[in-house]
Design an enzyme around this catalytic site. Structure first.
Site, short mmCIF file in Angstrom:
data_model
loop_
_atom_site.label_atom_id
_atom_site.label_comp_id
_atom_site.label_asym_id
_atom_site.label_seq_id
_atom_site.Cartn_x
_atom_site.Cartn_y
_atom_site.Cartn_z
N LYS A 70 -28.63 4.83 -13.47
CA LYS A 70 -27.49 4.40 -14.28
C LYS A 70 -27.79 3.20 -15.17
O LYS A 70 -27.13 3.01 -16.20
CB LYS A 70 -26.29 4.12 -13.38
CG LYS A 70 -25.75 5.36 -12.70
CD LYS A 70 -24.53 5.06 -11.85
CE LYS A 70 -24.03 6.32 -11.17
NZ LYS A 70 -22.80 6.06 -10.38
N ASN A 91 -23.10 6.44 -16.75
CA ASN A 91 -23.16 7.62 -15.88
C ASN A 91 -22.94 8.92 -16.65
O ASN A 91 -23.04 10.00 -16.07
CB ASN A 91 -22.14 7.52 -14.74
CG ASN A 91 -20.72 7.78 -15.19
OD1 ASN A 91 -20.33 7.40 -16.31
ND2 ASN A 91 -19.92 8.41 -14.35
N GLY A 131 -25.10 -2.70 -7.94
CA GLY A 131 -25.77 -1.69 -8.74
C GLY A 131 -24.85 -1.09 -9.78
O GLY A 131 -23.82 -1.67 -10.14
N GLY A 132 -25.20 0.10 -10.27
CA GLY A 132 -24.46 0.71 -11.36
C GLY A 132 -23.00 0.97 -11.04
O GLY A 132 -22.11 0.64 -11.83
N ALA A 133 -22.71 1.56 -9.87
CA ALA A 133 -21.33 1.84 -9.51
C ALA A 133 -20.54 0.55 -9.30
O ALA A 133 -19.38 0.43 -9.72
CB ALA A 133 -21.28 2.69 -8.24
#
Length: 227
Positions: A70, A91, A131-133
């Site tokens: 991501k 995403n 992280g990305g989320a």
């Protein structure tokens, strides 16, 4: 006239076998009467560039990026949607004749789901992970009116960077707590979110949290769907 060449979309991830998005998307395409296929692709980090070039070469409409791509996908994009630019993670990628635009729907989806239980406006939210989320959830929750976002992460530099991002680019205040040992949820927290990969199938691990500190009425959310 009907033919045998469907439009293609898909997902790049490691590991791809546990990603249920293919079932959701193909059902949605069928329900909408669209001749589109969705393909789960196992793409290790060192082959992400090859996968992107392949999608362009085959004329894919676009693709999703899941763990661990991501943030790395940003190097291959031509443009970012405004919220994705703040989040710094993508995403969903749209292919417009070889020009790639990155979107981030993770945080938007989380906020929409959260609103079925509680309005994030005016709330204090703890996000486990950076992280990305986690970036998407923290930024979108802040943009939705949360008063404070606390980032809890084991890697200090990454956690501090996300807290600084939220504090500098959104109306919300933010802080960072190093995750060393069992984490105790602060009093006054309204929402606790596990935005790490802990518990990702086939693992059944749980985050190292003192669950006795999860108070009555607190909303607890987990981005890992592990049946």
């Amino acid at each position: 006239m009907p033919g045998f060449l469907a439009d293609l979309t898909g997902s790049f991830a490691t590991s791809a076998a546990q990603n249920p998005t293919v079932a959701i998307m193909e059902a949605a395409y069928a329900d909408a009467g669209l001749d589109v296929r969705y393909i789960n692709c196992e793409v290790p980090p060192e082959r992400l560039g090859d996968a992107v070039r392949g999608a362009i070469g085959m004329g894919w409409l676009g693709f999703n990026c899941s763990i661990p791509h991501k943030i790395a996908i940003l190097d291959y994009l031509d443009e970012l949607a405004p919220s994705a630019a703040i989040i710094g993670a993508v995403n969903c990628v749209i292919n417009d004749n070889g020009r790639l635009t990155g979107e981030n729907t993770d945080g938007q989806g989380f906020v929409n789901a959260l609103r079925t239980l509680i309005d994030p406006a005016g709330k204090r939210i703890v996000v486990l992970g950076a992280g990305g989320a986690a970036r998407a959830i923290a930024v979108e929750s802040a943009l939705a009116g949360a008063t404070h976002i606390e980032i809890v992460n084991r890697t200090v530099a990454r956690g501090e960077e996300l807290a600084d991002l939220v504090a500098s680019r959104t109306p919300s205040s933010a802080s960072f707590t190093a995750w060393a040992g069992t984490y105790a949820v602060p009093g006054g927290t309204d929402v606790l979110v596990n935005a790490t990969s802990i518990g990702f199938f086939p693992s059944t691990d749980t985050p190292d949290v003192d669950f006795s500190t999860v108070g009555p009425g607190m909303v607890v959310a987990d981005v890992v769907a592990n049946p």
